[in-house]
Structure formats: C-alpha cells, structure tokens
Design a protein around this motif. Structure first.
Motif, PDB file in Angstrom:
ATOM      1  N   THR A   1       0.839  -1.195   0.000  1.00 54.75           N
ATOM      2  CA  THR A   1       0.000   0.000   0.000  1.00 54.75           C
ATOM      3  C   THR A   1       0.879   1.252   0.000  1.00 54.75           C
ATOM      4  O   THR A   1       1.867   1.332   0.728  1.00 54.75           O
ATOM      5  CB  THR A   1      -0.926   0.013   1.218  1.00 54.75           C
TER       6      THR A   1
ATOM      7  N   CYS B   1      -6.984   5.955  -1.238  1.00 62.55           N
ATOM      8  CA  CYS B   1      -8.309   6.428  -1.628  1.00 62.55           C
ATOM      9  C   CYS B   1      -9.338   5.935  -0.611  1.00 62.55           C
ATOM     10  O   CYS B   1      -9.392   4.736  -0.287  1.00 62.55           O
ATOM     11  CB  CYS B   1      -8.656   5.928  -3.026  1.00 62.55           C
TER      12      CYS B   1
ATOM     13  N   CYS C   1     -13.044   1.155  -3.103  1.00 60.01           N
ATOM     14  CA  CYS C   1     -11.813   1.424  -3.854  1.00 60.01           C
ATOM     15  C   CYS C   1     -10.620   1.201  -2.942  1.00 60.01           C
ATOM     16  O   CYS C   1     -10.535   1.789  -1.855  1.00 60.01           O
ATOM     17  CB  CYS C   1     -11.812   2.859  -4.397  1.00 60.01           C
TER      18      CYS C   1
ATOM     19  N   LYS D   1      -7.333   1.550  -4.062  1.00 57.39           N
ATOM     20  CA  LYS D   1      -6.146   2.073  -4.719  1.00 57.39           C
ATOM     21  C   LYS D   1      -5.411   3.042  -3.793  1.00 57.39           C
ATOM     22  O   LYS D   1      -6.005   3.698  -2.943  1.00 57.39           O
ATOM     23  CB  LYS D   1      -6.516   2.777  -6.018  1.00 57.39           C
ATOM     24  N   SER D   2      -4.103   3.114  -3.994  1.00 60.25           N
ATOM     25  CA  SER D   2      -3.258   4.040  -3.247  1.00 60.25           C
ATOM     26  C   SER D   2      -2.218   4.619  -4.202  1.00 60.25           C
ATOM     27  O   SER D   2      -1.915   4.028  -5.242  1.00 60.25           O
ATOM     28  CB  SER D   2      -2.576   3.325  -2.078  1.00 60.25           C
TER      29      SER D   2
ATOM     30  N   HIS E   1      -7.181  10.988  -8.953  1.00 57.12           N
ATOM     31  CA  HIS E   1      -7.928   9.731  -8.961  1.00 57.12           C
ATOM     32  C   HIS E   1      -9.313   9.904  -8.338  1.00 57.12           C
ATOM     33  O   HIS E   1     -10.288   9.320  -8.826  1.00 57.12           O
ATOM     34  CB  HIS E   1      -7.148   8.668  -8.194  1.00 57.12           C
TER      35      HIS E   1
END
Length: 482
Positions: A176, A181, A186, A188-189, A199
């Motif tokens: 990570t 996010c 979600c 995502k990082s 993003h």
C-alpha cells in the motif's frame, strides 16, 4: 427608580454565530476591580452573517449554491473541465485565478518567502504561510501533533508523512502506498497527493459534459456526462470533429485542430493572393508579371546575394548551392556524356531529349535482330529532328512498348536473373532440384531487393538477403556482357 444603562459588544467572526456580551453599568461603580459573574451574561443569537445563496448549480445531481455569480461560474468549470488560467512559466492550468497566483509563488526564489524560522540560528528556513512555519517549528520543539487514528494504536508523529508511512506499514495490506483512496469499494493508493486528488475525481460520474450546441440538453432533460477528460475528448473527436467553415470546402472535417488551422492558412493565402493580383492589375502599366509556382504569399526566406524570395529554407539552400556555388549534383548516367545539372528536372529533360533517341534506336535494332515483329515507324527520327516530332511518335512509344523494352536493356548497373541456378541463394532448399530445369529467366534487374522480390513472385522461391546481396555485388554488369 433608577434607569439602567446597558452597552453591547459584538464578538465573533464573519459568517459565524454572533455572541452578544451585555454588561450592566451602575451610576456609582464599586471600587472593586473585579467583574462579577452575575453582571456578565453571554447569549447565543444563532443569527448568521452570510447572505442566502441565490445562485444554485443547474447541473443534475449537484446541490451546491453560491452567493455570487462569479463563484458559480468557477464551480461550473469543474463540470465542463475548462481551465482558463494558465501559468506562463510551466503551462499548468487552473480553475481559479487565486489558484494560479498561489502556484506562481512556487517559481519565485526562496528569499521571497515572508515567514522565517527563528527557533534555531542555524535553520533560517523560509515559508509562504504561517501554518507551514508552525508545522516546521514543531520539529524543533519535539512536539508530535499527528496521532494515529486506528483504535488501539497510540503512536504519535511530528510530521504528517510519517503518520502516512506508519499507516501503510502497520495498518494496511503489503504494497500500500502513502496516499490511500477513501472512496467505498476502492482500494487504490498513490505515491503523491496530487495523483490521489486526480484519482478521486474519477469517482464522479458527472464530472464532464459536452458544451457543443448539438449536445446541449432539452428542457427538463439531463445532459450526457463523461467520467474522464479522455472520454470527453474522444466523444468530441468522433461526434464533433474540427470542420472547415469555408464555403468551398463543403464541411470538410479534420483529425485535429492543428490540421484544421494549417488548412485554414491556405484559404487566407488564397484570399491575399486574390487581393494582390487585383492591386497589381490595377496599378501595372507593363505586361503582367508571370505568376510563380506556389503563389507570392509566404515567401519568408530571402537570398542575401540576389534578393530572390522562397517559401522554405530548403528551397533557399538549393538555390544558393546551384546558382551561387555552382553545384551540379545531377549527372547524366550515360558513359560518353559528361553533362551535369543542378536540378533533377533538368536532368530528366536532358535524358528525354538527347538520349531517348539512341535508346529507342538500340531497342529497335535489338528487336529486329531477335525476329520481333516491328513496323517501319518504329525507327526513330534523325538527330536533326526534335524528340517530340510527329515522325518520332511510333506506335510502340504511344502504347508504352518502347519504354518496356528500354527498361529491360542491360547496362553496367543491371543484373540478369540467375534462375534456375539459384539454389545457393535461397533460405531453404527447393522441394524439387532446379539444376535440371531447362527454363531460363531473362528478366533484368538493378537491385538485390528487386531480385529477391522477383524470385518470390515469379518463381515462388525465398532468397536469403545476405547471399543475394553478395551475389549481386559480384555479378553486377554481367547482364550487359552476356
């Protein structure tokens, strides 16, 4: 009964709840310097200073509203994607002028920053805002103001990036990145906050909309939204391509705005040439000047020796090499002709006028010796007759047969197809031996590349590039002697 005198003092900030402090005044004040709590009363009026927002956003699903029309216009840009404020140094664009002004400070030297660290004599770091200065000063005092928000973790950190690193390493799955996010569903990082902000915008399905007149929604209908800028641009290229509005183009479209602008320059040049032609005809007293190829407009390159103007640097360079330096790089390929020319079209005209008669004569003699059927008109005219005379126009020249014969005439630079003796030139051996074949190929070529294509197309054989190249170098000119 004495009258009571009261005074009011308003404490508070703009657009915040007002507090009214009432202090009772006595006609004979007591000598005590302390203020009694009974004489001090604070009342919460819950009265707002801000005006009512009278400018709501008209986009479907957006509930924001603003008190000023200019603020609403700035907000509308977040839907349309328009960023009119562009930095002249790095070309970054912004929605608001205040954002551009804040960004412009990043290009200024560090000495322009007004806030200086005074905690240490050796530090002297400078900052743009007081908040950044205070955060920096905490590093000198050892204060740790960033606490981990995870339940059961009591870690404290002096800097925010240290807290983010701690969260990624201890409380997040492996791999990570620091900026995570928080949108539901979600995971995502990202490495930087800028990438995270970009993003987060992708989660807004109604971020962009097309402002073309054909795409404007009707009454009581929602416009078509696009989640990303790329999808909006793809829609514009497909549905609303750049179109030339000139009457002579009849709505011609182009792949990009760059191509359209280049095309529109042609219309501007034609209009200028028309105006110049009218002026020259009205003012000229002698014969009109011959019109130059490419027009008169746009000749920005001028020869400093003779003053002649050109439309490109390449044309000016060629003119200087040929006219002023005397270069003659286009040489006649015939052995007994030493003619050389500065331009390719002059060499082609020379070959057509001077050497075409000799080539046709040799072709005619060769065809007669081989028993080919010819006519009396195949014989070329004498050297005194021009190449374009009526006697020179034989049926072979009209139909192209003479050109075909000339192209197969052997010279010092041609090679003859070695078929069937080509087994040493192939990538793979043929299925059936070719050495016993009695069929010979009389095709004449000039390049190894042409020989390989000829073998594949005519004989169905794949030649090896290196073997064919070496063979052509050693056998070049053999077709003339054979």
């Amino acid at each position: 009964m004495s009258l009571s005198l009261s005074s009011t003092t308003v404490l508070g900030k703009r657009k915040a709840t007002r507090y009214i402090l009432q202090i009772s005044a006595s006609p004979q004040p007591e000598p005590s310097t302390s203020t009694s709590t009974e004489d001090l009363a604070i009342y919460d009026t819950a009265e707002l200073c801000s005006k009512k927002a009278r400018h709501p956003c008209t986009y479907s699903g957006c509930t924001k509203s603003y008190s000023k029309a200019c603020r609403l216009a700035e907000h509308i840009r977040s839907h349309t994607g328009e960023r009119p404020y562009v930095c002249t140094t790095c070309q970054k664009s912004y929605l608001r002028e205040s954002h551009l002004q804040a960004h412009a400070k990043s290009h200024l030297p560090e000495s322009e920053r007004p806030y200086v660290c005074m905690k240490s004599a050796t530090c002297q770091k400078r900052f743009w805002t007081l908040q950044h200065l205070q955060v920096h000063e905490n590093t000198h005092s050892g204060a740790k103001s960033y606490a981990c928000s995870v339940e059961g973790c009591n870690e404290l950190f002096a800097k925010h990036h240290q807290l983010r690193s701690h969260t990624c390493q201890v409380h997040a799955p492996p791999g990570t990145k620091p900026y995570i996010c928080t949108h539901p569903g979600c995971a995502k990082s990202f490495d930087t906050n800028q990438k995270l902000r970009g993003h987060i915008k992708t989660h807004d399905d109604k971020r962009y909309t097309c402002t073309h007149p054909k795409c404007l929604p009707l009454t009581n209908t929602d416009p078509t939204y696009y989640p990303t800028w790329t999808s909006l641009q793809a829609h514009i290229r497909e549905i609303h391509p750049p179109t030339c509005m000139h009457s002579s183009c009849h709505g011609r479209t182009f792949a990009s705005q760059h191509n359209l602008r280049a095309h529109q320059k042609l219309h501007e040049q034609q209009e200028l040439e028309t105006i110049l032609a009218d002026v020259e005809q009205s003012e000229a007293t002698d014969l009109p000047r011959k019109r130059r190829r490419g027009g008169e407009v746009g000749r920005d390159w001028k020869c400093d020796k003779c003053g002649k103007e050109f439309k490109s640097m390449k044309a000016l360079t060629t003119h200087n090499n040929v006219i002023h330096l005397g270069h003659r790089n286009h040489v006649c390929p015939h052995q007994h002709c030493s003619s050389a020319f500065g331009y390719k079209h002059l060499l082609e005209r020379h070959l057509a006028k001077i050497h075409s008669t000799r080539s046709d004569q040799s072709v005619t003699d060769s065809s007669e010796s081989d028993g080919a059927t010819t006519t009396d008109t195949d014989t070329d005219c004498s050297n005194n007759e021009p190449a374009g005379s009526a006697a020179h126009l034989s049926i072979d020249r009209i139909t192209g047969h003479a050109y075909s014969l000339r192209s197969r005439m052997p010279t010092s630079k041609t090679i003859r197809c070695p078929y069937p003796n080509v087994e040493d030139l192939l990538l793979l051996p043929p299925e059936t031996p070719l050495s016993g074949s009695s069929a010979h190929c009389d095709h004449i070529l000039t390049r190894a590349y042409d020989l390989r294509r000829h073998l594949r197309a005519e004989h169905g054989l794949a030649g090896d590039k290196n073997k064919v190249d070496s063979w052509v170098k050693s056998h070049r000119g053999s077709a003339q002697t054979s």
